[in-house]
Design an enzyme around this catalytic site. Structure first.
Site, PDB file in Angstrom:
ATOM      1  N   SER A 123     -26.429 -16.535 -86.882  1.00 54.22           N
ATOM      2  CA  SER A 123     -25.650 -16.199 -88.129  1.00 54.22           C
ATOM      3  C   SER A 123     -25.328 -17.483 -88.725  1.00 54.22           C
ATOM      4  O   SER A 123     -24.872 -18.369 -88.395  1.00 54.22           O
ATOM      5  CB  SER A 123     -24.604 -15.647 -87.402  1.00 54.22           C
ATOM      6  OG  SER A 123     -23.471 -15.533 -88.571  1.00 54.22           O
ATOM      7  N   TYR A 148     -16.813 -14.929 -81.581  1.00 48.97           N
ATOM      8  CA  TYR A 148     -17.966 -14.385 -81.800  1.00 48.97           C
ATOM      9  C   TYR A 148     -18.900 -15.510 -82.481  1.00 48.97           C
ATOM     10  O   TYR A 148     -19.907 -15.974 -81.929  1.00 48.97           O
ATOM     11  CB  TYR A 148     -17.851 -13.255 -83.075  1.00 48.97           C
ATOM     12  CG  TYR A 148     -19.300 -13.101 -83.671  1.00 48.97           C
ATOM     13  CD1 TYR A 148     -20.287 -12.487 -83.118  1.00 48.97           C
ATOM     14  CD2 TYR A 148     -19.734 -13.304 -85.065  1.00 48.97           C
ATOM     15  CE1 TYR A 148     -21.567 -12.146 -83.576  1.00 48.97           C
ATOM     16  CE2 TYR A 148     -20.917 -13.063 -85.624  1.00 48.97           C
ATOM     17  CZ  TYR A 148     -21.715 -12.626 -84.964  1.00 48.97           C
ATOM     18  OH  TYR A 148     -22.791 -12.328 -85.549  1.00 48.97           O
ATOM     19  N   LYS A 152     -22.472 -17.478 -80.954  1.00 50.34           N
ATOM     20  CA  LYS A 152     -23.609 -17.724 -81.614  1.00 50.34           C
ATOM     21  C   LYS A 152     -23.992 -19.202 -81.521  1.00 50.34           C
ATOM     22  O   LYS A 152     -25.226 -19.563 -81.322  1.00 50.34           O
ATOM     23  CB  LYS A 152     -23.416 -17.140 -82.965  1.00 50.34           C
ATOM     24  CG  LYS A 152     -23.677 -15.663 -83.103  1.00 50.34           C
ATOM     25  CD  LYS A 152     -24.868 -15.280 -82.458  1.00 50.34           C
ATOM     26  CE  LYS A 152     -24.736 -13.657 -82.745  1.00 50.34           C
ATOM     27  NZ  LYS A 152     -26.015 -13.098 -81.700  1.00 50.34           N
TER      28      LYS A 152
HETATM   29  P1  NAD Z   1     -25.718  -3.569 -83.803  1.00 46.77           P
HETATM   30  O1  NAD Z   1     -24.544  -3.766 -83.000  1.00 46.77           O
HETATM   31  O2  NAD Z   1     -26.147  -2.578 -84.796  1.00 46.77           O
HETATM   32  O3  NAD Z   1     -27.082  -4.089 -82.680  1.00 46.77           O
HETATM   33  C1  NAD Z   1     -26.799  -4.694 -81.537  1.00 46.77           C
HETATM   34  C2  NAD Z   1     -27.282  -3.670 -80.427  1.00 46.77           C
HETATM   35  O4  NAD Z   1     -27.164  -4.512 -79.132  1.00 46.77           O
HETATM   36  C3  NAD Z   1     -26.700  -2.513 -80.342  1.00 46.77           C
HETATM   37  O5  NAD Z   1     -27.710  -1.507 -80.217  1.00 46.77           O
HETATM   38  C4  NAD Z   1     -26.322  -2.631 -78.758  1.00 46.77           C
HETATM   39  O6  NAD Z   1     -26.068  -1.339 -78.404  1.00 46.77           O
HETATM   40  C5  NAD Z   1     -26.932  -3.258 -78.032  1.00 46.77           C
HETATM   41  N1  NAD Z   1     -26.263  -4.327 -77.135  1.00 46.77           N
HETATM   42  C6  NAD Z   1     -24.938  -5.032 -77.318  1.00 46.77           C
HETATM   43  N2  NAD Z   1     -24.797  -5.292 -76.128  1.00 46.77           N
HETATM   44  C7  NAD Z   1     -25.856  -5.124 -75.325  1.00 46.77           C
HETATM   45  C8  NAD Z   1     -26.137  -5.640 -73.893  1.00 46.77           C
HETATM   46  N3  NAD Z   1     -25.249  -6.252 -73.026  1.00 46.77           N
HETATM   47  N4  NAD Z   1     -27.362  -5.109 -73.338  1.00 46.77           N
HETATM   48  C9  NAD Z   1     -28.097  -4.600 -74.110  1.00 46.77           C
HETATM   49  N5  NAD Z   1     -28.070  -3.845 -75.625  1.00 46.77           N
HETATM   50  C10 NAD Z   1     -26.891  -4.350 -75.957  1.00 46.77           C
HETATM   51  O7  NAD Z   1     -25.794  -5.091 -84.737  1.00 46.77           O
HETATM   52  P2  NAD Z   1     -26.860  -5.658 -85.705  1.00 46.77           P
HETATM   53  O8  NAD Z   1     -26.240  -5.636 -87.070  1.00 46.77           O
HETATM   54  O9  NAD Z   1     -28.174  -4.770 -85.501  1.00 46.77           O
HETATM   55  O10 NAD Z   1     -26.934  -6.986 -85.068  1.00 46.77           O
HETATM   56  C11 NAD Z   1     -28.171  -7.534 -84.260  1.00 46.77           C
HETATM   57  C12 NAD Z   1     -27.849  -8.966 -83.840  1.00 46.77           C
HETATM   58  O11 NAD Z   1     -27.793  -9.481 -85.224  1.00 46.77           O
HETATM   59  C13 NAD Z   1     -26.697  -9.375 -83.037  1.00 46.77           C
HETATM   60  O12 NAD Z   1     -26.930 -10.117 -82.225  1.00 46.77           O
HETATM   61  C14 NAD Z   1     -25.673  -9.790 -84.265  1.00 46.77           C
HETATM   62  O13 NAD Z   1     -24.667 -10.801 -83.621  1.00 46.77           O
HETATM   63  C15 NAD Z   1     -26.585 -10.758 -85.278  1.00 46.77           C
HETATM   64  N6  NAD Z   1     -26.111 -10.713 -86.439  1.00 46.77           N
HETATM   65  C16 NAD Z   1     -25.725  -9.743 -87.344  1.00 46.77           C
HETATM   66  C17 NAD Z   1     -25.259  -9.823 -88.470  1.00 46.77           C
HETATM   67  C18 NAD Z   1     -24.769  -8.785 -89.282  1.00 46.77           C
HETATM   68  O14 NAD Z   1     -24.093  -8.813 -90.190  1.00 46.77           O
HETATM   69  N7  NAD Z   1     -25.044  -7.654 -88.773  1.00 46.77           N
HETATM   70  C19 NAD Z   1     -25.065 -11.144 -89.131  1.00 46.77           C
HETATM   71  C20 NAD Z   1     -25.563 -12.229 -88.210  1.00 46.77           C
HETATM   72  C21 NAD Z   1     -26.107 -11.958 -87.040  1.00 46.77           C
HETATM   73  N1  UFG Z   2     -14.497  -7.878 -97.672  1.00 50.61           N
HETATM   74  C1  UFG Z   2     -13.403  -7.138 -98.334  1.00 50.61           C
HETATM   75  N2  UFG Z   2     -13.066  -5.893 -97.790  1.00 50.61           N
HETATM   76  C2  UFG Z   2     -13.517  -5.464 -96.802  1.00 50.61           C
HETATM   77  C3  UFG Z   2     -14.422  -6.056 -95.923  1.00 50.61           C
HETATM   78  C4  UFG Z   2     -14.948  -7.415 -96.538  1.00 50.61           C
HETATM   79  O1  UFG Z   2     -12.913  -7.490 -99.532  1.00 50.61           O
HETATM   80  O2  UFG Z   2     -13.190  -4.356 -96.403  1.00 50.61           O
HETATM   81  C5  UFG Z   2     -14.731  -8.896 -98.269  1.00 50.61           C
HETATM   82  C6  UFG Z   2     -14.539 -10.392 -97.337  1.00 50.61           C
HETATM   83  O3  UFG Z   2     -13.342 -10.785 -97.699  1.00 50.61           O
HETATM   84  C7  UFG Z   2     -15.705 -11.203 -97.947  1.00 50.61           C
HETATM   85  C8  UFG Z   2     -16.759 -10.184 -98.195  1.00 50.61           C
HETATM   86  O4  UFG Z   2     -16.209  -9.244 -98.688  1.00 50.61           O
HETATM   87  O5  UFG Z   2     -15.243 -12.080 -98.905  1.00 50.61           O
HETATM   88  C9  UFG Z   2     -17.844 -10.264 -97.391  1.00 50.61           C
HETATM   89  O6  UFG Z   2     -17.335  -9.722 -95.846  1.00 50.61           O
HETATM   90  P1  UFG Z   2     -17.930  -9.317 -94.674  1.00 50.61           P
HETATM   91  O7  UFG Z   2     -17.185  -9.100 -93.622  1.00 50.61           O
HETATM   92  O8  UFG Z   2     -19.120  -8.072 -95.155  1.00 50.61           O
HETATM   93  O9  UFG Z   2     -19.077 -10.544 -94.150  1.00 50.61           O
HETATM   94  P2  UFG Z   2     -18.560 -11.738 -93.721  1.00 50.61           P
HETATM   95  O10 UFG Z   2     -19.288 -12.831 -94.634  1.00 50.61           O
HETATM   96  O11 UFG Z   2     -17.222 -11.886 -93.825  1.00 50.61           O
HETATM   97  O12 UFG Z   2     -19.113 -11.969 -92.305  1.00 50.61           O
HETATM   98  C10 UFG Z   2     -20.514 -11.504 -91.916  1.00 50.61           C
HETATM   99  C11 UFG Z   2     -20.769 -11.076 -90.688  1.00 50.61           C
HETATM  100  C12 UFG Z   2     -20.158 -11.824 -89.611  1.00 50.61           C
HETATM  101  C13 UFG Z   2     -20.930 -13.235 -89.799  1.00 50.61           C
HETATM  102  C14 UFG Z   2     -20.677 -13.626 -91.183  1.00 50.61           C
HETATM  103  C15 UFG Z   2     -21.796 -15.070 -91.472  1.00 50.61           C
HETATM  104  O13 UFG Z   2     -19.901  -9.820 -90.574  1.00 50.61           O
HETATM  105  O14 UFG Z   2     -20.555 -11.484 -88.225  1.00 50.61           O
HETATM  106  O15 UFG Z   2     -21.152 -12.699 -92.060  1.00 50.61           O
HETATM  107  O16 UFG Z   2     -22.746 -14.738 -90.941  1.00 50.61           O
HETATM  108  F1  UFG Z   2     -20.499 -14.366 -88.791  1.00 50.61           F
END
Ligand code: NAD
Ligand code: UFG
Length: 353
Positions: A123, A148, A152
C-alpha cells in the site's frame, strides 16, 4: 495454476476474473471473513470458466502444504489480509498476525513446495507522509501511524529479507494507491462490512439511501480546495497491473517494487462533484473536522511500472465512478441480497478444514 489468497475479496475477485480471462487456472484460498462466495460465482459467470475454491486461513501452514501438494501452483497472488485502519488500532495483534504472520506462513509453505513467485498487495501507506509529490518508488518509506500500515511495511521487510537470503525468490511488492470502481458488468464490486471507512464506498451508500450524508473530513488542508487529495485507480486497471507483474517475475529475481496508481490526484470535493455528475443529483455532505491519521495529499509517479511492466492505468475518473455506481445501484446491499448460490458452481475441495 495461480493461487490467489483473499481471492473472494474486492480486489482479489477482480484479479481472479482477469486471470481466468487470460487463460490461467485459478485456485482461491479465502476464509471469507470479509467476503462472500457469491463474488466467486459471479466471477465464474463472467469468465465462462470455473475456478477452484478452498475455504481456509492463510495462517494455516498444514492447509497450505496440503494445497501445494494437491494443485500444480506455479505462482501466488497474496491479497488475503485485514485492511481497516481504525480496527487495526483497536486490534493490533490480529492485524500483525494476519498480515505479517500470514505472509510468513505462506512463504514457508511456498518454499517447501518449491514455489518462488509472489505478488504481494502492499500500500502507498508505507510511504507515510511523503515530502515528495508525486511519490516514486525511490521515496523513502515513512513511519505508518497505525498497525495496518506498520503490518504492510513489516511484511515488505520480511519479503525483502527472504529474497536476499535465497536467489530463487522473485517477489513483486505492489504499492496500491486508492483502488475504487468495479468491473463494468456491475456484477462484482466492493462490499464492505459495516460502516465503510473509505470515501467511495461511503459515497455509494449515501447515494443508494443506506446512509444519510457523507462527512468530508477536513477542508483546511494545504491543498487547492482544502480537502484531501488522493490518486484513485480503477480496480480493473489495478489487477491488470498484477498480471503484468506476474509476467515480469518470470524474467527477474529478487524484490521489485511498483507503484500502482494513475499519477493524478483528486480532492474530496472534486470526487463529490464528479460523482454527482454520474448520479445526476446532489450528494448530501457535511464538512467535519479532519480524521486522525489522515495525510493531506498522496499521488503516485507510475513511470516505473510503465517502463518495466508496460502497464499504465487507462480508465478515467468518470469511468471509475460510473462503474462503481453501476455495481452499487444494481446491488444496493452488496452480495447480501443476491439469489441463492447456483448449484454446482465453484468447486470446493475436501481440503478445507
Ligand atoms: P478485502 O477485505 O475485500 O479482501 C481481503 C480478502 O482476504 C477477503 O476476502 C478476506 O475474507 C480474506 N482474508 C482475510 N484474512 C484472511 C485469512 N487469515 N485467511 C484467508 N483469507 C483471509 O480487501 P481488498 O480491498 O480486496 O484488499 C486486498 C489486499 O490489498 C489486502 O491485503 C489489502 O491490505 C491490500 N490493499 C488494499 C487497499 C484498498 O484500498 N482496498 C489499498 C492498499 C492495499
Ligand atoms: N474521506 C472523507 N470522508 C469519508 C472517508 C474519507 O472525507 O467518509 C476522505 C479522507 O479524509 C481522505 C480521502 O477521503 O482525504 C480518501 O480517504 P480513504 O479512506 O478513501 O482513503 P485513504 O487514502 O485514507 O486510505 C486508503 C486505504 C488505506 C491505505 C491508504 C494508502 O484505505 O488502507 O489508502 O494506500 F493505507
Amino acid at each position: 495454476m495461480i493461487l490467489v489468497t483473499g481471492g473472494a475479496g474486492y480486489i482479489g475477485s477482480h484479479a481472479c476474473l482477469e486471470l481466468l480471462l487470460a487463460g490461467h487456472e485459478v485456485l482461491v484460498l479465502d476464509n471469507l471473513c470479509n467476503s462472500s462466495r457469491r463474488a466467486l460465482e459471479r466471477v465464474e459467470q463472467l469468465a465462462g470458466r470455473t475456478l477452484q475454491f478452498v475455504k481456509g486461513d492463510v495462517r494455516n501452514r498444514s492447509l497450505l502444504t496440503a494445497l501445494f501438494a494437491a494443485y500444480p501452483v506455479s505462482a501466488v497472488m497474496h491479497f488475503a489480509g485485514l485492511k481497516a485502519v481504525g480496527e487495526s488500532v483497536r486490534e493490533p495483534l490480529r492485524y500483525y498476525e494476519t498480515n505479517v504472520s500470514g505472509s510468513i506462513a505462506l512463504c514457508q509453505a511456498m518454499a517447501e513446495a518449491g514455489i518462488f513467485k509472489l505478488v504481494f498487495s502492499s500500500s502507498a501507506t508505507v510511504y507515510g507522509e511523503s515530502a515528495m509529490m508525486p511519490i516514486t518508488e525511490h521515496c523513502p518509506t515513512g513511519v505508518p501511524t497505525n498497525p495496518y500500515g506498520q503490518s504492510k511495511l513489516m511484511a515488505e521487510s520480511v519479503l525483502r529479507g527472504l529474497a536476499n537470503s535465497d536467489p530463487r525468490w522473485s517477489i513483486g511488492l505492489l504499492r496500491y494507491f486508492n483502488p475504487i470502481g468495479a468491473h463494468e458488468s456491475g456484477l462484482i464490486g466492493e462490499d464492505p462490512n459495516g460502516t465503510p471507512n473509505n470515501l467511495l464506498p461511503y459515497m455509494l451508500q449515501v447515494a443508494v439511501g443506506r446512509r444519510r450524508e457523507l462527512s468530508v473530513y477536513g477542508d483546511d488542508y494545504p491543498t487547492p480546495d482544502g480537502t484531501g487529495v488522493r490518486d484513485y485507480i480503477h480496480v480493473v486497471d489495478l489487477v491488470q497491473g498484477h498480471l503484468k507483474a506476474l509476467e515480469r517475475l518470470e524474467q527477474v529475481n529478487g524484490v521489485s517494487v511498483w507503484n500502482l496508481g494513475t499519477g493524478k490526484g483528486y480532492s474530496v470535493k472534486e470526487m463529490i462533484g464528479a460523482f454527482e455528475a454520474v448520479i445526476g443529483r446532489p450528494l448530501p455532505h457535511v464538512i467535519q473536522p479532519r480524521r486522525a491519521g489522515d495525510i493531506a495529499q498522496c499521488w503516485s509517479d507510475p513511470t516505473k511500472a510503465a517502463i518495466e511492466l508496460g502497464w499504465r492505468a487507462e480508465r478515467d475518473l468518470s469511468t471509475m465512478l460510473a462503474d462503481a455506481w453501476r455495481w452499487q445501484s444494481r446491488n444496493p446491499q452488496g452480495y447480501a441480497e443476491t439469489q441463492p448460490a447456483r448449484q454446482g458452481a465453484t468447486a470446493q475441495t475436501a481440503l478445507a478444514s
